[in-house]
Design a protein around this motif. Sequence first.
Motif, PDB file in Angstrom:
ATOM      1  N   ASN A 422     -18.076  37.319  31.953  1.00 47.89           N
ATOM      2  CA  ASN A 422     -18.958  37.483  30.808  1.00 47.89           C
ATOM      3  C   ASN A 422     -20.065  36.409  30.843  1.00 47.89           C
ATOM      4  OD1 ASN A 422     -19.338  36.172  27.898  1.00 47.89           O
ATOM      5  ND2 ASN A 422     -19.175  38.393  27.677  1.00 47.89           N
ATOM      6  N   ASP A 423     -21.258  36.761  30.372  1.00 47.65           N
ATOM      7  CA  ASP A 423     -22.398  35.837  30.447  1.00 47.65           C
ATOM      8  C   ASP A 423     -22.147  34.518  29.717  1.00 47.65           C
ATOM      9  OD1 ASP A 423     -22.442  37.031  27.953  1.00 47.65           O
ATOM     10  OD2 ASP A 423     -24.562  37.559  27.980  1.00 47.65           O
ATOM     11  N   ALA A 424     -21.504  34.607  28.530  1.00 52.76           N
ATOM     12  CA  ALA A 424     -21.281  33.372  27.775  1.00 52.76           C
ATOM     13  C   ALA A 424     -20.187  32.529  28.426  1.00 52.76           C
ATOM     14  CB  ALA A 424     -20.919  33.706  26.337  1.00 52.76           C
ATOM     15  N   GLY A 453     -22.790  34.926  21.908  1.00 55.47           N
ATOM     16  CA  GLY A 453     -21.807  34.940  22.991  1.00 55.47           C
ATOM     17  C   GLY A 453     -20.826  33.807  22.785  1.00 55.47           C
ATOM     18  N   GLU A 472     -14.533  36.656  22.650  1.00 54.69           N
ATOM     19  CA  GLU A 472     -15.714  37.277  22.023  1.00 54.69           C
ATOM     20  C   GLU A 472     -15.873  36.661  20.629  1.00 54.69           C
ATOM     21  OE1 GLU A 472     -18.139  39.062  22.900  1.00 54.69           O
ATOM     22  OE2 GLU A 472     -17.541  39.858  24.853  1.00 54.69           O
ATOM     23  N   HIS A 475     -17.772  38.149  17.692  1.00 54.88           N
ATOM     24  CA  HIS A 475     -17.234  39.318  16.996  1.00 54.88           C
ATOM     25  C   HIS A 475     -15.976  38.962  16.211  1.00 54.88           C
ATOM     26  CE1 HIS A 475     -20.344  41.608  18.855  1.00 54.88           C
ATOM     27  NE2 HIS A 475     -20.013  41.094  20.025  1.00 54.88           N
ATOM     28  N   THR A 486     -23.422  44.871  15.928  1.00 54.40           N
ATOM     29  CA  THR A 486     -23.648  45.811  17.047  1.00 54.40           C
ATOM     30  C   THR A 486     -22.336  46.346  17.614  1.00 54.40           C
ATOM     31  OG1 THR A 486     -23.659  43.954  18.552  1.00 54.40           O
ATOM     32  CG2 THR A 486     -25.815  44.752  17.847  1.00 54.40           C
TER      33      THR A 486
END
Length: 626
Positions: A422-424, A453, A472, A475, A486
């Motif tokens: 994952n990018d983060a 992120g 995550e 979220h 989102t």
Amino acid sequence: MEAVKLIPAGKDYLWGGDRLKKEFGKQSEKDRIAETWELSCHPDGPSTIAQGKDRGKTLARYIEEQGKGLLGKNCEEFGEFPILIKLIDAKQDLSVQVHPDNAYAAQAEHQQGKTEMWYVVDCEPGAALYYGLTRELTKQEFQKHIEDGTLLQVLNRVEVHPGNVFFIEAGTVHAIGAGILIAEIQQNSNVTYRVYDYNRTDAQGNKRPLHIQKALDVASLKPAPVRKWENHLASCRYFTVDKIETDTAVPIHSDENSFHHLLCLDGNGKIEWRYGRLEFKKGDSLFLPAGLGDCTVSGNFQALHTWVPAPPAYRIGIDLGGTNIAVGIVDENLRIIAKHSVPTQAKRPYPQIIEDMAKAVFSALQKAGISLEQCASVGIGSPGICDSETGTVIYSNNIQWENVPLVAELRKWIPLPCRLSNDANCAALGEVAAGAAKGYQNAVLLTLGTGVGGGVILDGKIFAGCHSAGAELGHTVLIKDGERCTCGRHGCLEAYASASALIRQTKRAAENHPESVIWKLCGGNLEQISGRTPFEAEKQGDETGKQVVEDYISYLSEGVVNFVNIFRPECVILGGGICNEGARLLDPINDHVSRLCFGSDKVEPPKVIRAALGNDAGIIGAAVLK
Ligand code: BGC
């Protein structure tokens, strides 16, 4: 830990002779042995342990039981046993053939590519082999020579002598000639594309199949360069080979970086290490595990000594974002030496996006002035749930991807070990490896951008959870039944603390306050509002701007305290353009954390700090993914 002698798998191909049996002591019920696979974990011909309690076990099984540490750190990037070593006795000519590189072999054969080297152990006077082309050909010319049966006319015929070395890069058209006995060190692959077989037939009168289309795909149509190494017989990223020729004692240091292999070509000798010794003679093959330590080989013999060298110095990092794909070439000191960015245009079909990603890699390499061969690996950070095991983006809310086989697709273009997270997660790893959290073992990072992120580093490693779907942090719900996120839920931190949320909050406040300076700052067009606008308005004494900033900071602060209470990291890193607001953002968050995190008056609360590497964190973190 001990050195072990290996028994090879034998192959009785139609062109083989009997020298391996008669002169090298190889066992076989057949009259001829064409090849012996002396060091092999390849399922097509595994070598087995020759001695002790593990006698009869395949080398692959032995390594599995003893642990991959036996191979050494330099082998980690390959994911499997990296090399294959053979003795080859060509009584007759071998077919003319060519091998694919990693990218082609991965796609077409699900194997590694095949770059190899030959050491001529012995040969009949006048024996010759074919090594590359005599001149550059077009694909049409090459094809015509194959179809006409005139390929030999354009092949570079070289007369050989014992001791000669040939480095056969994948793509080089080649053939071993009759009367040559060679030792071959190659990538661990059994892929060959045959282009010409002298119209021979086997005992049943059948011709062996040719693989002309595949050969046309992979053959290099330029004459092969003659490569020479100053200190070794040959060296490339898969193997380094030396010759030991001695009647005195020679040290070999088998440290934790690589296993070593000895193939005795003549004479006899012994190897001694701290707790043991082993005698060997012509034809013997010895596996020395990584970490065996200082060894001494002595006797009167000639041997090839092979090990896996340190991986190349550079790594490629890719940060896939909703807006841009950013590629960086990262050096050993974790500095980015060149970057290239292209727009993602995320609505396109994913193969197009991945093709652009690969092209951006080649542009970045060009800017850096280095080749793919000088790079050890490529890492990608992508938004969403990224299954690191399978290399798949399972779901990304930001770029609307579902089950995209990102690693497999990228490897069609870039034949390097390829990793995904994952990018983060990558940004967090980058900050810990080379940025604001350097030296910390436990850190939490929040990137405040289009989304929020979350990256969690525990004990120096990414914590990604099951299916890499965890961490995550954006979220997690802050306000029950709050704003829609989102991800489909309501009230997530992302819906309140992302840059997009801040912009939305500022627009709304401006709509309710026509007197606010925000209108002036955005030239009367609310679409021009950025994350900086409310901070700027506050600086100009605007009450509306001040309220937006305070609300935003309080949302973010609550989120940060939650993560501090869950992970109790040494620091919380905040990334994204909003962090340019510096103390205005960080001071109240730090104040909030030090007052409200669990047990704040008993143990020192962690510091909330600003990411130091900006957008580079994601690139560096992706590059150092393991
Ligand atoms: C995604 C995360 C991603 C973050 C930053 C969020 O919307 O769900 O997976 O890390 O944005 O790109």
